[in-house]
Design an enzyme around this catalytic site. Structure first.
Site, PDB file in Angstrom:
ATOM      1  CE1 TYR A   1      -3.910   2.101   0.050  1.00  0.00           C
ATOM      2  CE2 TYR A   1      -4.560   0.585   1.447  1.00  0.00           C
ATOM      3  CZ  TYR A   1      -4.866   2.128   0.385  1.00  0.00           C
ATOM      4  OH  TYR A   1      -6.027   2.168   0.832  1.00  0.00           O
TER       5      TYR A   1
ATOM      6  CD  GLU B   1      -4.522   6.277   0.915  1.00  0.00           C
ATOM      7  OE1 GLU B   1      -5.271   6.068   0.612  1.00  0.00           O
ATOM      8  OE2 GLU B   1      -3.918   7.082   2.065  1.00  0.00           O
TER       9      GLU B   1
ATOM     10  CG  ASP C   1      -7.988  10.298 -24.584  1.00  0.00           C
ATOM     11  OD1 ASP C   1      -7.571  10.034 -24.064  1.00  0.00           O
ATOM     12  OD2 ASP C   1      -8.964  10.175 -24.314  1.00  0.00           O
TER      13      ASP C   1
ATOM     14  CB  THR D   1      -3.819   3.462 -22.089  1.00  0.00           C
ATOM     15  OG1 THR D   1      -4.047   3.481 -23.592  1.00  0.00           O
ATOM     16  CG2 THR D   1      -5.762   3.572 -22.008  1.00  0.00           C
TER      17      THR D   1
ATOM     18  CE  LYS E   1      -6.501   2.060 -26.040  1.00  0.00           C
ATOM     19  NZ  LYS E   1      -6.887   2.667 -24.431  1.00  0.00           N
TER      20      LYS E   1
ATOM     21  NE  ARG F   1      -7.746  -3.250 -19.292  1.00  0.00           N
ATOM     22  CZ  ARG F   1      -7.815  -3.397 -20.387  1.00  0.00           C
ATOM     23  NH1 ARG F   1      -7.272  -3.630 -21.760  1.00  0.00           N
ATOM     24  NH2 ARG F   1      -8.983  -2.490 -20.699  1.00  0.00           N
TER      25      ARG F   1
END
Length: 409
Positions: free
Chosen positions: A58, A60, A204, A230, A233, A239
């Site tokens: 974790y 953050e 984008d 992304t 692709k 992903r």
């Protein structure tokens, strides 16, 4: 098929039901043609990073400023990813924490806009993404979107219309990007229009960013205020998403990602992104990116010769959008027949019509090692599948893919 695509013996013993699911998916990917424009095969190194101990961590916050202890290696992983992607695209700042492309776009809007602002973007009927103003999406509910379109004859973006709409509506931001536009965007034109009306320019680049990394497509980075993308692709990573921007927007983007839109970063995914960025910086990836485009052009022409109408008359990218109406079927029907024959792709909207066409891409099959001769064969298989002989065609598809296993023998 490589063992890395198969369940481990431990998983087989502990959870045979899920092991069967994973084994089935591995077989599906290997025995059918993966022509979804949004998908690819990662390297085994990327898969290894995804399954690493960082999946347990974790973290953050950002390197050096985490809200949890024990983040020294998480910090290193993120720093490596950031430095690699900045070098890869020549960006002043990068945030590699977004969980998806939509998360990256949300962060860009959160950094630059306020609810109610007007945004100019490619309209959904012409290939705009859900985050470009869909009423079912946060974008369409929080902001006022004005859609520009494409020329009815050529299917190309009408930059004069973009300029006229920008002058009329004075948007806070102009967005370029599409899920089904197969030509290069003219980023300099968007920059000029944005400057004229005092708007932010958001690119984008989810689909073309991998081609940009390989030098097979122009880069939006020198022109856009913020670039969203992304990491899967064509880029061939895990992903996920990322945001690139200039130094002036760095703090706003980082705060928009965390704590405004996301919590803890997925550190195993960030490590896998770092691996993919390192791979994309090598000469082999540049060769790959150019082969992706060459394959798409060959396949588009071969499909056109078999009766498909190719949107925009061809492609500059990995993507092909086509109308099968001349063959007596619409997009959803074509997708169903192709799926029955082991050919996996998507449908898409067609500009200026009520019909849906098909959208496909050559990234995954190029990763498998297929070339122009295989593209001609794929076009033949398309024609056979649409003629209705699914069983015979599926056997032929399996014979083709058997010679190009995604992860080697």
């Amino acid at each position: 098929m490589s063992v890395i695509t198969q369940p481990t013996d431990l998983l087989r013993r502990q959870d045979p039901q899920m092991a069967d699911v994973l084994a089935g998916e591995a077989r599906r990917q290997a025995a059918t043609l993966q022509l979804s424009a949004a998908e690819n095969f990662t390297s085994t190194a990327v898969l290894a990073a995804l399954g690493s101990p960082l999946a347990n961590k974790y973290a953050e916050g950002y390197p050096g400023a985490r809200y949890h202890g024990g983040c020294e290696y998480a910090d290193l992983a993120e720093q490596v990813a950031v430095e690699r992607v900045k070098a890869l695209f020549g960006a002043e700042h990068a945030n590699v924490q977004p969980h998806s492309g939509s998360s990256a776009v949300l962060a860009a809007y959160a950094a630059l806009l306020r609810p109610g602002d007007t945004v100019l973007a490619l309209g959904l009927p012409y290939g705009g993404h859900l985050t470009h103003g869909s009423p079912a999406n946060f974008s369409g509910q929080w902001f006022t979107f004005v859609g520009y379109g494409v020329d009815a004859r050529t299917g190309l973006i009408d930059y004069r219309q973009v300029q006229d709409l920008a002058r009329a509506h004075r948007p806070r931001a102009i967005v370029c990007g599409s899920i089904s536009y197969a030509r290069h965007m003219e980023y300099s034109a968007f920059r000029e229009i944005a400057d004229e009306v005092g708007a932010y320019f958001i690119a984008d680049a989810a689909h073309p960013i991998g081609l940009v990394a390989g030098g097979a497509a122009p880069s939006p980075v020198p022109y856009a205020d913020v670039v969203c993308a992304t990491t899967h692709k064509v880029l061939r990573g895990p992903r996920g998403g990322m945001v690139l921007c200039g130094a002036e927007f760095a703090e706003r983007i980082d705060r928009a990602v965390f704590p405004f839109t996301q919590g803890g970063a997925q550190m195993h995914t960030i490590a896998a992104k770092a691996v993919a960025f390192g791979e994309a910086a090598g000469p082999d990836f540049a060769t790959y990116a150019h082969r992706v485009v060459a394959n798409a052009r060959v396949l588009a022409q071969a499909l056109e010769e078999r009766g498909f109408t190719i949107t925009t008359g061809g492609t500059d990218t990995h993507m092909i959008t086509a109308d099968p109406a001349a063959l007596g079927v619409d997009g959803p029907t074509a997708r169903g027949r192709l799926a029955a024959a082991g050919i996996v792709l998507d449908t898409c909207v067609l500009p200026y019509g009520d019909q849906r066409g098909v959208r496909l891409g050559t990234a995954a099959v190029t990763t498998q090692g297929m070339g122009e001769q295989q593209m001609l064969r794929i076009a033949e298989l398309f024609a056979a599948a649409l003629d209705g002989d699914a069983a015979k065609t599926r056997t032929e598809v399996a014979e083709l893919t058997d010679g190009f296993p995604p992860y080697g023998e």
